[in-house]
Design an enzyme around this catalytic site. Structure first.
Site, short mmCIF file in Angstrom:
data_model
loop_
_atom_site.label_atom_id
_atom_site.label_comp_id
_atom_site.label_asym_id
_atom_site.label_seq_id
_atom_site.Cartn_x
_atom_site.Cartn_y
_atom_site.Cartn_z
N GLY A 1 88.86 11.11 58.92
CA GLY A 1 89.99 10.76 59.78
C GLY A 1 89.60 9.68 60.77
N ALA B 1 89.68 4.79 61.52
CA ALA B 1 89.68 4.17 60.19
C ALA B 1 90.57 4.94 59.21
CB ALA B 1 88.25 4.07 59.65
N SER C 1 87.36 16.88 58.38
CA SER C 1 86.93 18.11 59.03
C SER C 1 86.86 17.85 60.52
CB SER C 1 85.55 18.55 58.52
OG SER C 1 85.09 19.66 59.27
N VAL D 1 84.50 6.24 70.47
CA VAL D 1 84.35 5.55 71.75
C VAL D 1 84.99 4.17 71.74
CG1 VAL D 1 82.25 6.78 72.34
CG2 VAL D 1 82.09 4.60 71.13
N ALA E 1 88.31 -1.12 72.88
CA ALA E 1 88.73 -2.51 73.06
C ALA E 1 88.97 -3.15 71.70
CB ALA E 1 87.67 -3.29 73.83
N LYS F 1 94.53 -6.88 77.28
CA LYS F 1 93.24 -7.56 77.24
C LYS F 1 93.45 -9.03 76.90
CE LYS F 1 88.82 -7.66 74.79
NZ LYS F 1 88.00 -7.07 73.70
N PRO G 1 88.28 -16.24 76.41
CA PRO G 1 89.71 -15.92 76.33
C PRO G 1 90.23 -15.90 74.90
CG PRO G 1 89.46 -18.24 76.76
CD PRO G 1 88.06 -17.68 76.65
N LEU H 1 83.07 2.40 59.81
CA LEU H 1 81.62 2.49 59.88
C LEU H 1 80.98 2.71 58.51
CD1 LEU H 1 81.32 4.72 63.08
CD2 LEU H 1 81.25 2.23 62.91
N ILE I 1 87.58 -2.31 65.08
CA ILE I 1 88.93 -1.98 64.61
C ILE I 1 89.50 -3.15 63.81
CG2 ILE I 1 91.30 -1.54 65.37
CD1 ILE I 1 90.13 0.23 67.58
#
Length: 505
Positions: A14, A17, A41, A49, A52, A80, A98, A335, A348
């Site tokens: 879950g 991702a 699970s 964590v 951003a 952001k 920027p 990951l 992300i």
């Protein structure tokens, strides 16, 4: 070979991702004879964590049908405009990266050539004066850009800081509402078919068997399907990217959230500070070769600005990429596909582009190898270009106060990155062979932030007088300065348009 359509998609894992994949595939599969099952699970949990993002997240949320303001409220997000880097070039320095271009191009010649011509006679000139995002961030102001700006100087992008756990919850509700089957159970074993080794089914801890045609691996660093089952292999990049550990902690906000992430270089790595509506996210990314977990935790707790809300959470990682993200009928996301430290908030974004590649080359039961090869090529290219961009931040430092930074200065780098740096130094040209996650303006911001300037500029502007260049640039600077000052404060914008329900007054 069968050209029958894929009917059963199984997502394993879950978190951000898995639920991003479920949300996208449920929209893609609407009206098709296709089932989507996500197995996770919740006992195992996720890294959780990531807070951003980069601007591509705005487009992703739109494509899956999320209302922006509702998303911001639900995830307690802030906006952001970019990243502020502190103590990276030298101790006591800072610069801003920027999500916007600098100035405008004149007569087909990129803006930086005019800027560096001007800077030769006016050394105090600052590139940040020519970016609307920099000017907004300087005053802690924010404004949403118009879809069709009436002035190219007003064209800029933005991203978000948000609670990754709450974001996964939003995506989960969306996906389940569209028919995704959710199973909360541990996977005990993976069954492969003979003789080609394709994944056929999963055996769950409760004895249930989940069959599938296409399996999406979102099981994190271990890569249960892509690596533990299919033995795909991993390419290690830790000779270039030394940081292999982090510790994260959340604390109370002591001031209004800034419209940017702060990234501060420390003795053996760097610290992030990510402001949300309800708290501040903090972390120390470091190299275990030069610093212990205990020392990193102590340093982090000494630098946070508010009362801790969580216990410091350590984790380890290995910078690099999976040798293939698509192997047989298994597709790795997040990951499981590889990891690059979150210095430029790309985790992300890599999930998002991985989903885009899958949907662009969505297979049938034949699993055409030409399509698989192209997706793997695109992923490899994207990872290498982001890798080079992150390495750039370390290689260009002039810090020599610790062993970590001395290593970074002296390390050999990939030939692809070396060529980009040398080309810019010699001529001011910014090189990109094909689309990259970070555009030319991003590379320019890092060069400028580390004091790297070209020895000459494009010879096609040699005939333009210094006075004409100065006159054009002062007009740009004045327009952007005024726009930055006149915008609403970031905190006021949130309170007016998208404050989280439990923060409304």
């Amino acid at each position: 070979m069968s050209h029958q359509p894929i009917k059963k998609i199984v997502i394993v894992g879950g978190g951000t991702a898995g639920w991003m994949a479920a949300a996208s595939l449920s929209r893609f599969g609407a009206g098709k004879a296709m089932s989507i099952t996500l197995v996770e699970s919740t006992v195992i949990g996720t890294v959780g964590v990531g807070e951003a993002t980069i601007p591509s997240i705005v487009h992703y949320n739109h494509t899956i049908g999320l209302d922006e303001l509702e998303f911001i409220r639900a995830t307690r997000a802030s906006f952001k405009l970019g990243i502020q880097f502190e103590n990276w070039h030298k101790q006591g320095t800072r610069f801003f990266h920027p999500f916007a271009d600098y100035g405008v191009n004149f007569n087909g010649i990129e803006f930086q050539h005019y800027f560096y011509r001007l800077k030769k006679n006016h050394p105090a000139e600052n590139l940040h004066d020519y970016s609307i995002a920099c000017q907004l961030a300087k005053h802690n102001h924010f404004a949403q850009p118009r879809e069709t700006p009436n002035n190219p100087l007003a064209d800029y992008s933005y991203a978000y800081h948000f609670d990754a756990t709450l974001y996964a919850k939003v995506l989960r509700e969306l996906a389940i509402g569209r028919g995704v089957i959710h199973i909360d159970e541990k996977v005990e074993s993976v069954h492969q078919r003979e003789p080609d080794g394709f994944i056929e089914s999963l055996l769950l801890a409760n004895g249930q068997i989940i069959e599938g045609d296409l399996f999406i691996d979102c099981t994190g660093f271990k890569g249960m399907l892509i690596e533990e089952t299919l033995k795909t292999g991993y390419e290690n990049w830790q000779d270039w990217l030394l940081c292999d550990a982090a510790v994260a902690v959340q604390c109370e906000n002591t001031q209004e959230p800034t419209p940017y992430t702060r990234v501060t270089a420390l003795d053996a790595g760097w610290m992030w500070q990510i402001p949300l509506q309800h708290r501040m996210g903090n972390g120390y990314v470091f190299s275990s070769r030069f610093l212990s977990k205990e020392s990193a935790t102590e340093t982090l707790l000494g630098k946070i600005t508010g009362k801790p809300l969580t216990t410091p959470k350590p984790f380890s990682f290995q910078a690099g990429r999976r040798k293939k993200v698509w192997n047989k009928n298994c597709y790795a996301l997040g990951l499981a596909s590889g990891f690059l430290e979150p210095l430029e908030s790309t985790s992300i974004s890599l999930i998002q582009t991985g989903i885009t590649h899958l949907l662009t080359f969505f297979p049938d039961m034949s699993f055409d190898q030409a399509m698989i090869n192209e997706v793997n090529r695109r992923h490899q290219h994207e990872m290498e270009r982001i890798r080079d961009f992150i390495i750039l931040h370390y290689k260009l430092t002039q810090r020599d106060d610790t062993e970590f930074w001395r290593y970074c200065q002296a390390m050999e780098i990939a030939a692809s990155l070396e060529h980009k740096i040398e080309l810019f130094k010699s001529s001011g040209h910014l090189l990109q062979h094909e689309p990259e996650a970070f555009e030319k303006s991003s590379w320019l911001s890092i060069y400028h932030g580390f004091g790297v300037a070209p020895t000459r500029t494009d010879n096609r502007i040699d005939h333009v007088s210094d006075g004409d260049i100065a006159n054009q640039l002062i007009k740009i600077k004045n327009v952007l300065d005024q726009a930055g000052r006149n915008a609403m404060s970031h905190g006021e914008f949130i309170r007016k348009h998208c404050v989280a329900p439990d923060f409304e007054q």
